[in-house]
Design an enzyme around this catalytic site. Sequence first.
Site, PDB file in Angstrom:
ATOM      1  N   PRO A  45      56.681  30.386   4.398  1.00 20.24           N
ATOM      2  CA  PRO A  45      55.873  30.138   5.604  1.00 20.24           C
ATOM      3  C   PRO A  45      56.518  30.725   6.853  1.00 20.24           C
ATOM      4  O   PRO A  45      57.747  30.830   6.917  1.00 20.24           O
ATOM      5  CB  PRO A  45      55.818  28.603   5.691  1.00 20.24           C
ATOM      6  CG  PRO A  45      56.888  28.085   4.795  1.00 20.24           C
ATOM      7  CD  PRO A  45      57.231  29.165   3.809  1.00 20.24           C
ATOM      8  N   PHE A  47      56.767  30.586  11.270  1.00 20.01           N
ATOM      9  CA  PHE A  47      56.931  29.462  12.191  1.00 20.01           C
ATOM     10  C   PHE A  47      55.604  29.044  12.806  1.00 20.01           C
ATOM     11  O   PHE A  47      55.275  27.880  12.845  1.00 20.01           O
ATOM     12  CB  PHE A  47      57.857  29.860  13.354  1.00 20.01           C
ATOM     13  CG  PHE A  47      59.319  29.731  13.072  1.00 20.01           C
ATOM     14  CD1 PHE A  47      59.780  29.130  11.922  1.00 20.01           C
ATOM     15  CD2 PHE A  47      60.251  30.207  13.982  1.00 20.01           C
ATOM     16  CE1 PHE A  47      61.133  29.009  11.672  1.00 20.01           C
ATOM     17  CE2 PHE A  47      61.601  30.092  13.756  1.00 20.01           C
ATOM     18  CZ  PHE A  47      62.049  29.499  12.592  1.00 20.01           C
TER      19      PHE A  47
HETATM   20  P1  CNA Z   1      56.331  33.574  14.035  1.00 26.08           P
HETATM   21  O1  CNA Z   1      56.532  33.191  15.450  1.00 26.08           O
HETATM   22  O2  CNA Z   1      56.058  32.477  13.058  1.00 26.08           O
HETATM   23  O3  CNA Z   1      55.110  34.612  14.011  1.00 26.08           O
HETATM   24  C1  CNA Z   1      54.605  35.157  12.843  1.00 26.08           C
HETATM   25  C2  CNA Z   1      53.516  36.142  13.221  1.00 26.08           C
HETATM   26  O4  CNA Z   1      53.100  36.810  12.059  1.00 26.08           O
HETATM   27  C3  CNA Z   1      52.292  35.503  13.846  1.00 26.08           C
HETATM   28  O5  CNA Z   1      51.840  36.304  14.912  1.00 26.08           O
HETATM   29  C4  CNA Z   1      51.284  35.490  12.691  1.00 26.08           C
HETATM   30  O6  CNA Z   1      49.944  35.580  13.130  1.00 26.08           O
HETATM   31  C5  CNA Z   1      51.681  36.722  11.953  1.00 26.08           C
HETATM   32  N1  CNA Z   1      51.396  36.700  10.515  1.00 26.08           N
HETATM   33  C6  CNA Z   1      51.536  35.675   9.633  1.00 26.08           C
HETATM   34  N2  CNA Z   1      51.241  36.077   8.397  1.00 26.08           N
HETATM   35  C7  CNA Z   1      50.908  37.397   8.489  1.00 26.08           C
HETATM   36  C8  CNA Z   1      50.505  38.385   7.561  1.00 26.08           C
HETATM   37  N3  CNA Z   1      50.385  38.127   6.255  1.00 26.08           N
HETATM   38  N4  CNA Z   1      50.226  39.629   8.024  1.00 26.08           N
HETATM   39  C9  CNA Z   1      50.329  39.926   9.341  1.00 26.08           C
HETATM   40  N5  CNA Z   1      50.709  39.024  10.268  1.00 26.08           N
HETATM   41  C10 CNA Z   1      50.993  37.783   9.846  1.00 26.08           C
HETATM   42  O7  CNA Z   1      57.547  34.424  13.473  1.00 26.08           O
HETATM   43  P2  CNA Z   1      58.466  35.503  14.228  1.00 26.08           P
HETATM   44  O8  CNA Z   1      59.202  36.203  13.177  1.00 26.08           O
HETATM   45  O9  CNA Z   1      57.717  36.269  15.222  1.00 26.08           O
HETATM   46  O10 CNA Z   1      59.461  34.533  15.032  1.00 26.08           O
HETATM   47  C11 CNA Z   1      60.777  34.724  15.031  1.00 26.08           C
HETATM   48  C12 CNA Z   1      61.531  33.659  14.219  1.00 26.08           C
HETATM   49  C13 CNA Z   1      60.881  33.247  12.949  1.00 26.08           C
HETATM   50  C14 CNA Z   1      62.814  34.262  13.763  1.00 26.08           C
HETATM   51  O11 CNA Z   1      63.872  33.650  14.397  1.00 26.08           O
HETATM   52  C15 CNA Z   1      62.917  34.069  12.245  1.00 26.08           C
HETATM   53  O12 CNA Z   1      64.206  33.787  11.839  1.00 26.08           O
HETATM   54  C16 CNA Z   1      61.995  32.957  11.977  1.00 26.08           C
HETATM   55  N6  CNA Z   1      61.466  32.812  10.604  1.00 26.08           N
HETATM   56  C17 CNA Z   1      61.847  33.638   9.600  1.00 26.08           C
HETATM   57  C18 CNA Z   1      61.324  33.465   8.325  1.00 26.08           C
HETATM   58  C19 CNA Z   1      61.749  34.408   7.238  1.00 26.08           C
HETATM   59  O13 CNA Z   1      62.897  34.840   7.228  1.00 26.08           O
HETATM   60  N7  CNA Z   1      60.847  34.759   6.315  1.00 26.08           N
HETATM   61  C20 CNA Z   1      60.403  32.453   8.053  1.00 26.08           C
HETATM   62  C21 CNA Z   1      60.043  31.602   9.132  1.00 26.08           C
HETATM   63  C22 CNA Z   1      60.575  31.796  10.387  1.00 26.08           C
END
Ligand code: CNA
Length: 280
Positions: A45, A47
């Site tokens: 997931p 954030f």
């Molecule tokens: P965020 O703030 O949760 O934003 C995610 C963005 O991606 C949003 O704009 C969503 O609409 C968009 N999104 C979600 N799914 C998709 C998809 N399938 N295709 C296209 N767009 C999509 O996350 P950010 O990375 O911008 O925020 C930074 C934080 C989140 C960092 O510090 C990370 O460490 C942190 N994080 C990382 C993970 C991971 O490592 N996978 C998971 C959760 C949070």
Amino acid sequence: ISDDTPPETLRDRSLAAVAEHIKSGKARRIVVMTGAGISTAAGIPDFRSPETGLYANLAKLNLPQPEAVFDLVFFRQNPEPFYVLAKDLYPGNFHPTVSHVFIRLLSKKGLLLQLFTQNIDCLERAAGIPDDLIVEAHGSFAHQRCIECKTPYPEDLMREHVQVAKVPRCLDEACGGLVKPDIVFFHEAMPSLFYHRRELVDRADLALILGTSLQVHPFASLPSLVRDGVPRVLFNMERVGGLGSQADDVLELGDCDTGVRKLADALGWRDELEAEWRAL
Ligand code: CNA
């Protein structure tokens, strides 16, 4: 600049035009910026997505606010919520997505200048992108150490603890400090590599931005460092960070794997992309 201003570099604001730009050889130093959205298709997931995002699901952890789970001051007093969450994010249980493999393809073709990721899931490494082309701006789960005496902590023990959401403690009993992965928490400095490599953005001839809400600084300012006239392409569920405001910005709104497949089609790379993804 309004959204309707004609582009300077691209034929038009489309993925087909971006593909032409790459195929013509004019884009050979591509910078990629990614966030949690490129890993949601892997089952991790993000954030901030409403309902499915971690912030929407932290109520059960009884936090003062969702960000507290990544706050060093809060962690010192109450490390359990972080370890409940770490169980869901820990590397080893997830498979890289098509978007990760597309970035690897760029590196394989010698077109990737640098990848800047905010992700901590290590899926870039799992996809086979060379280490020296990756900047993990917010650190990762790859290493961990005591937050007091900084003694490194072994990975096998870490995995055992995370699997049962147990808080690991420093192996030096006299210290006994809390152990934390080298993920950048609020109130912690970004890795110096981020600041060094950030200068490369100025040399890019194409920027691809995927799956990020661009809300966390200083990462969020990277797209603004791209030179004027250099196309910036956003693959995201929603419009973010003022992208679309420059003449050569291209917005591909929707899930990023679909967008990336569209670009791969236009480049004639689709079969290679799917084959590499299946082979991982
Ligand atoms: P965020 O703030 O949760 O934003 C995610 C963005 O991606 C949003 O704009 C969503 O609409 C968009 N999104 C979600 N799914 C998709 C998809 N399938 N295709 C296209 N767009 C999509 O996350 P950010 O990375 O911008 O925020 C930074 C934080 C989140 C960092 O510090 C990370 O460490 C942190 N994080 C990382 C993970 C991971 O490592 N996978 C998971 C959760 C949070």
